[in-house]
Motif scaffolding. Sequence first.
Motif, short mmCIF file in Angstrom:
data_model
loop_
_atom_site.label_atom_id
_atom_site.label_comp_id
_atom_site.label_asym_id
_atom_site.label_seq_id
_atom_site.Cartn_x
_atom_site.Cartn_y
_atom_site.Cartn_z
N TRP A 66 0.84 -1.20 0.00
CA TRP A 66 0.00 0.00 0.00
C TRP A 66 0.86 1.24 0.00
N ASP A 67 1.95 1.19 0.81
CA ASP A 67 2.83 2.35 0.84
C ASP A 67 3.42 2.60 -0.54
N VAL A 68 3.79 1.50 -1.21
CA VAL A 68 4.36 1.64 -2.56
C VAL A 68 3.36 2.33 -3.48
N ILE A 69 2.13 1.84 -3.44
CA ILE A 69 1.12 2.38 -4.35
C ILE A 69 0.84 3.84 -3.99
N LYS A 70 0.78 4.10 -2.70
CA LYS A 70 0.50 5.46 -2.26
C LYS A 70 1.57 6.42 -2.78
N ARG A 71 2.82 5.96 -2.68
CA ARG A 71 3.91 6.80 -3.15
C ARG A 71 3.81 7.01 -4.67
N ALA A 72 3.48 5.91 -5.36
CA ALA A 72 3.47 5.95 -6.82
C ALA A 72 2.37 6.84 -7.36
N LYS A 73 1.30 6.99 -6.60
CA LYS A 73 0.14 7.65 -7.19
C LYS A 73 0.33 9.16 -7.33
N GLN A 74 1.37 9.70 -6.73
CA GLN A 74 1.55 11.15 -6.79
C GLN A 74 1.53 11.69 -8.21
N ASN A 75 2.09 10.91 -9.11
CA ASN A 75 2.22 11.43 -10.48
C ASN A 75 1.49 10.56 -11.48
N THR A 76 0.54 9.80 -11.00
CA THR A 76 -0.05 8.76 -11.83
C THR A 76 -1.53 8.66 -11.52
N ALA A 77 -2.27 8.28 -12.52
CA ALA A 77 -3.67 7.97 -12.27
C ALA A 77 -3.78 6.45 -12.13
N ILE A 78 -4.35 6.03 -11.02
CA ILE A 78 -4.43 4.59 -10.80
C ILE A 78 -5.90 4.19 -10.73
N ILE A 79 -6.24 3.15 -11.44
CA ILE A 79 -7.56 2.57 -11.26
C ILE A 79 -7.34 1.20 -10.64
N LEU A 80 -8.00 0.97 -9.54
CA LEU A 80 -7.70 -0.20 -8.75
C LEU A 80 -9.00 -0.92 -8.44
N THR A 81 -9.05 -2.19 -8.65
CA THR A 81 -10.24 -2.92 -8.21
C THR A 81 -9.84 -3.73 -7.00
N THR A 82 -10.74 -3.86 -6.09
CA THR A 82 -10.40 -4.62 -4.89
C THR A 82 -11.67 -5.12 -4.22
N HIS A 83 -11.50 -6.12 -3.39
CA HIS A 83 -12.62 -6.57 -2.57
C HIS A 83 -12.38 -6.22 -1.11
N SER A 84 -11.22 -5.59 -0.86
CA SER A 84 -10.91 -5.26 0.52
C SER A 84 -11.27 -3.80 0.78
N MET A 85 -12.25 -3.60 1.67
CA MET A 85 -12.71 -2.24 1.97
C MET A 85 -11.62 -1.45 2.66
N GLU A 86 -10.82 -2.18 3.44
CA GLU A 86 -9.73 -1.54 4.15
C GLU A 86 -8.76 -0.93 3.13
N GLU A 87 -8.46 -1.73 2.14
CA GLU A 87 -7.53 -1.27 1.11
C GLU A 87 -8.11 -0.06 0.38
N ALA A 88 -9.39 -0.17 0.04
CA ALA A 88 -10.03 0.92 -0.69
C ALA A 88 -9.98 2.20 0.13
N GLU A 89 -10.26 2.08 1.41
CA GLU A 89 -10.27 3.29 2.25
C GLU A 89 -8.87 3.86 2.37
N PHE A 90 -7.90 2.97 2.47
CA PHE A 90 -6.54 3.43 2.70
C PHE A 90 -5.94 4.08 1.45
N LEU A 91 -6.19 3.47 0.30
CA LEU A 91 -5.49 3.89 -0.91
C LEU A 91 -6.25 4.90 -1.76
N CYS A 92 -7.57 4.77 -1.80
CA CYS A 92 -8.28 5.45 -2.87
C CYS A 92 -8.76 6.83 -2.45
N ASP A 93 -8.57 7.76 -3.36
CA ASP A 93 -9.08 9.11 -3.12
C ASP A 93 -10.56 9.14 -3.40
N ARG A 94 -10.95 8.39 -4.40
CA ARG A 94 -12.38 8.31 -4.68
C ARG A 94 -12.74 6.86 -4.90
#
Length: 914
Positions: A770-798
């Motif tokens: 998650w930390d990796v993805i969080k760092r990477a997203k600064q300059n990138t648009a990421i579309i992520l699918t997940t079944h983990s709500m925790e992950e979605a809350e932690f990583l996703c802006d929307r």
Amino acid sequence: MVNPSPASFWTQANALLRKNLTYQRKHIWTNVRLILVPLFLCLLLLAIQKVLDSLLKSISDMSDCGSNAGLLGVNCAIPNPPLLPPMLQIPQDELRSVKADFFSYRDLPDKSCRVTGSCPVTILVTGDKLSLGKALSANIFTATSFVVNSSNLLPTLANNVLGSTVSAGKDNYEDPGFGYDIPIYSIQSSCSANSTWPLSIGQFHADVKCVQGLCLWRNNSIEVNDEIYKGSWRGNPAGMTNEVAAAYDLMSTDRKNFNVTIWYNSTYTDDLRVKLLRVPRSINLISNAYLKFLKGLGTNILFEFVKEVPKQETKNNQDIASMLGPLFFTWVVLLLFPVILTSLVYEKQERLRIIMKMHGLGDGPYWMISYAYFLTISMLYLITLVSFGSAIGLRFFRLNGYSIQFVFYFIYLNLQISIAFLFSSIFEKVKTVTVVAYILVYGTGLLGSFLFQKLIESESFPEEYIVGLELYPGFSLYRGLYEFSQFASRGTGMKWQDISDSGMSEIFYIMSVEWFLVLIVAFYIDQVFSSGKSPFFFLVNPFKKPSSLPRRPTVQRLDSKKVFIDMEKHDVTQEREKVQKLRNEGSTGHAILCDDLKKVYPGRDGNPPKMAVRGLYLSVPLGECFGMLGPNGAGKTSFISMMTGLLRPSSGTALVQGLDICKDMNKVYTSMGVCPQHDLLWETLTGREHLLFYGRLKNIKGSSLTHAVDESLKSVSLFDGGVGDKPAGNYSGGMKRRLSVAISLIGNPKVVYMDEPSTGLDPASRKNLWDVIKRAKQNTAIILTTHSMEEAEFLCDRLGIFVDGGLQCIGNSKELKSRYGGSYVFTMTTSSEHEEEVERLVKSVSPNAKKIYHLAGTQKFELPKQEVRIAEVFRSVEKAKSNFTVFAWGLADTTLEDVFIKVARTAQAFIPLS
Ligand SMILES: *[C@@H]1O[C@H](CO)[C@@H](O)[C@H](O)[C@H]1NC(C)=O
Ligand SMILES: *[C@@H]1O[C@H](CO)[C@@H](O)[C@H](O)[C@H]1NC(C)=O
Ligand SMILES: *[C@@H]1O[C@H](CO)[C@@H](O)[C@H](O)[C@H]1NC(C)=O
Ligand SMILES: *[C@@H]1O[C@H](CO)[C@@H](O)[C@H](O)[C@H]1NC(C)=O
């Protein structure tokens, strides 16, 4: 870090080449084994040759060529062929011509002769002149006593017309008519009863039996034909056999001209070469009769013997390679075809090709590098074959000019590789393609040997048809090898000046033209099938500017149910308006812009068409991570597949960095990263090698590449302990996942799609990731699918909740929770007699509370947020505790999970069942 520009053709080719070299180095033994196959085959040939040589040698040692000249005539020299008495082929006793219902001729003997075994041998005579015919007939057979002059046997045999019912042998060095227990017939004009004479020649003894020869006149050749035809058992309705020994048509023969046609039965043996042994006597008979007619009965043409020409010893050094001939080598060369084809289809089946493509590998570099690899392997294979074949002394390779062989194999191998590419564009599964390829290999060889070769050798088959057949590449290969073997067995070998006589020039021509045509067609089909271009993509004018941002009027379809849902989903409506506004403004700033993206799978087997994605509007700017939640089968994967170019949208489109995914997918790929749901990795390549390859594809070079790879490995904790230098096949599921994420992020792509990146990870690695993805997203648009709500809350802006092909809501997790949650959940456990008191307590804090769960003293209530004050709840609970025993209690805010379940349920309730 500065983003590198997209990789050029040569950079991509270089990346793929280096990856392939690394890969092939690890599979070096597979390659070496393949290249050594011809060596094994050559050794096998050599072994067979040795066995054959010694076998033939022992046979020729065993046999005494002197006495067994006839038996082993194939191998021994026959300097003095034996003299054989000329015999006439006569039908067997019970088959000789007699009176029958289907014949009108009364001059034939009665059937009763068959019982006594005394039927005469009939000869039919016809011609223009009856009197001449009768006169000659009378002279054909004479009545003599069979006297054996033992001091000079030949005149005895020559003076008597001998006949045999046994057919001639396999060669003309002996006559099976002279066998033990086989009667020899002396054909005479009449026989006295039971006239047999003993005959002894050296050790050989036999009985010579008299048989009557009957010459019958027929009015014309048509009648003769008819009689002979009906005489064979198939020719008459009674199935009765009435054979004659021979027939003569004297035609216009008179005292000045002798002109005769002879009928003889050629079906006594299948071998054309041996008929002569029995035919000459019938010629002698009629000629002799004519001579007697002219010069008087005393004149005679003696026919003393027939004798085959002397024969040299047939050398036993049979060249096994020439004997096995083109069939064997056709198979050896064709064997490469399945190898190439399965390797190509494997990359396609395992989706390795598409994942490379998604990270920016163009079709051109892919084709070039793969082609070069297969050509190298094929050429090495052929070079091994030809050099070892020559080394062990196979004339097939030694005698033919090496430059011709090189050109021939080179063109053919190129053609073969092109065909493999063509097939690989059509087939999807390795299993199917393996079966098809091997059927082709064996079928081609067998057809070549049992059909095509016969046609080449046939005199009557037109040359143009042969050339037509050679259009099939397998046959042109066969033809080439056939010509090589022909020239080799002639002992001269093929030289450049022979190529036009041998049909080789046509083959060169056909194969070269086909090579280019097949290559073009293969590339075309590949573009249409796997790159999803339109079948007429090449018709598009390359100079035409891509019509930027087509503006379509958005038509609002009003359907009662939809309006109802839309009213609730004003966030979704808002997103649509935003997208439409951005498109109308022609803004290219947004990283991802989906405009009414739709995917409909056509109905199959009577099922209605399935709407996988129903008109999706979405905008994701750089620096945002958009989370896509949704139940299984909601259409998330279809959406990602469209965005990554695996599927074509049914309608609508999406812009990635301003590039249309329907038109410029290849450009989109250069700034894209994908972490697929299933790890697509090469088992034998290490993590570092994977990253190096994808890094190069993203145009990172030199020290910055090493640096980027190290950083990347560190970021997904694959650096320490040299994990990154172990083959990916040895990784655990979690490590593979992390590597996949690292691959998707290398080279700072602008857009990254991650399909459930953290499945199967332990909590620590997941946090790390998650930390990796969080760092990477600064300059990138990421579309992520997940079944983990925790992950979605932690990583996703929307977040967007995707149900049944459409977004049901969009927003950040707080918004969603407040919009769809809007309540607290209050839980309290007491003994069951206090349940009513608990209920009263809840009503006092929140009059509109709803009981949602109740079991043995445990109750759950939903309290609307706006009327509850938390402090009050605490106070009431404290008070209640003094009145009765409270085992446990709790107050919880709604979680994202609650929102998800609620949204999914409500949405599905409104979805029409179609
Ligand atoms: C047998 O043949 C020899 C040699 O040709 C000849 O001299 C002799 O007269 C013949 N005998 C008879 C009985 O014909
Ligand atoms: C053959 O010709 C003779 C005389 O011309 C005639 O009598 C006889 O019937 C003919 N035979 C047949 C079978 O036609
Ligand atoms: C020719 O010889 C074959 C073999 O003996 C026999 O079957 C056939 O009937 C003969 N044909 C005629 C026309 O006599
Ligand atoms: C032999 O007879 C055939 C057929 O009647 C004829 O064509 C040919 O010219 C004749 N040959 C001679 C040398 O008379």
